[in-house]
Scaffold this motif. Sequence first.
Motif, PDB file in Angstrom:
ATOM      1  N   ILE A 132      -1.611   2.980  -6.410  1.00 39.17           N
ATOM      2  CA  ILE A 132      -1.322   2.026  -5.342  1.00 39.17           C
ATOM      3  C   ILE A 132       0.186   1.975  -5.113  1.00 39.17           C
ATOM      4  N   PHE A 133       0.588   2.127  -3.857  1.00 40.76           N
ATOM      5  CA  PHE A 133       2.001   2.050  -3.492  1.00 40.76           C
ATOM      6  C   PHE A 133       2.239   0.853  -2.574  1.00 40.76           C
ATOM      7  N   GLY A 134       3.477   0.404  -2.542  1.00 36.58           N
ATOM      8  CA  GLY A 134       3.872  -0.665  -1.644  1.00 36.58           C
ATOM      9  C   GLY A 134       5.381  -0.666  -1.552  1.00 36.58           C
ATOM     10  N   LYS A 135       5.936  -1.612  -0.844  1.00 29.03           N
ATOM     11  CA  LYS A 135       7.369  -1.870  -0.828  1.00 29.03           C
ATOM     12  C   LYS A 135       8.213  -0.635  -0.531  1.00 29.03           C
ATOM     13  N   VAL A 136       8.478   0.175  -1.544  1.00 28.64           N
ATOM     14  CA  VAL A 136       9.472   1.230  -1.404  1.00 28.64           C
ATOM     15  C   VAL A 136       9.035   2.356  -0.476  1.00 28.64           C
ATOM     16  N   VAL A 137       7.727   2.555  -0.270  1.00 36.29           N
ATOM     17  CA  VAL A 137       7.304   3.678   0.574  1.00 36.29           C
ATOM     18  C   VAL A 137       7.662   3.466   2.036  1.00 36.29           C
TER      19      VAL A 137
END
Length: 500
Positions: free
Chosen positions: A309-314
């Motif tokens: 799971i990715f968020g924020k920085v991408v």
Amino acid sequence: MAKVNCGISRWDDPNEINARLRHLQREPLWEVSDEYYENEVLKYFNEKCQKSFAIYDEAKNYIPGGVQHNLAFNVPFPLVVNKANGAYLEDADGNQYIDFLQAGGPTILGSNYEPVKEAAMKLIDECGPVTGLLSEPELLLAREICKHMPSVEMFRMLGSGTESVMAALRIARIATGHKRIIKVGGAYHGWSDQMVYGLKIPGTRQFLESHGIPHGAYKTTDEVRPNDLDMLETVLKINKLKGGTAAVIVEPVGPESGTRPISKEYNKGVRELCNKYGALMIMDEVVTGFRVGISGAQGYFDVDPDLTIFGKVVAGGYPAAGGVGGKKEYAGIMAAGLGNKGHKAYVGGTLAANPLSALAGYTAIKEIERTNACEIAGRAGDRLCDGLKFLIDKYGLPYVAYNQGSIVHLECSAAMSFDFSSLCLPKSLIQVLKKKDMMYERKDSMERMGAAYMANGIVTLAGSRLYTSMADTDEVIDDALNRFENVFKHVVRTEKCLGR
């Protein structure tokens, strides 16, 4: 062999940290004195932050609670930020602050980083932020993430971490044919119905934060104690009799971004158990991805999850920040379009992977690699944490400071250290209700300390977590420590929370 561009230089013993946190929880509250709080802290806000208060006061008429995001709420009232640059923020009244919030973690390069801003401005000038059609930055970002993350062969960008968790769970259920999901108590994986369970405090299940959510939403959600592989295997065994576990989802440095620290071998243990019981391992790297290292926490721990799971920085600090990455056999289940054969995980988001956010994310990750930002920010985190430990000892305080690279924890009230996960359901409910007032009193103390830090020019996350960035030079950290000392010298032992 040292890992390249990794921000974690040491891993503290979680048993020692947890023992100190339990000791802090048995103590009465240690906080700034009433005299200092009223004559210095509140005076600062009332006299120096009048424009912020006026904006917030009017906003309450139009916005629930006066702010649009939980991170923005601070005691005694939210500050309105007009400028952000590197290690600093400036509020509407012109007051400057050292920024250890860093937008909740994504801006490891520092706020409003120039190369990212230049790329974003050029794109806005040429095509605008969104077209609804395919753009090259989508490819650039996905390819860059796959390049650095060991387990990611495909990446689908979404609008937030919450959406990404929802998609990952849907994928896991399709891929395994199982329904049940196991999460670690205290962890935050977004605010979808099935995940608002055991938030912040392990063992609280649906008793604290799940208002407005039908109990049936948790029918297939299980909670296990942090850092307890035996309990995880027990639940996996029980679930096998109920049709199987689709996925185990973890925050790799521990629940709430490491607020509940885990052993260095925990993630490998989770991986082995998932393999044994046919469940997917989902690693929530919303905070840790491209912060603790260029290859994320999975690179540091040498563990390949099935989904990430990715968020924020991408999105490089820009909006629409989220996504799911993983092995092709799993991530490919999210393929877009109508009429695809086989079961597909339906995901949406009109503004997901918009050209602006995708290009900002791509540029940010390229700059993180070029500048070695994770290691620089990690060293700043070490320096800040070591300085806080020195001050804690100097003033004889029971506080607990530790860090996972650029994620620094400063626990002054142990508000987040309650744990009811060893109790059965009826006893857990009784204990939660019995200690609810004490938990909130400790939370209030944590926020009071956060206000004291802010009045001394330091922005934190709720007074207990600090994110360092590449912009935090030795001079910035030393300045911050002087400001922390100005707060600590006014801390006194109170009689609060003695009756329990």
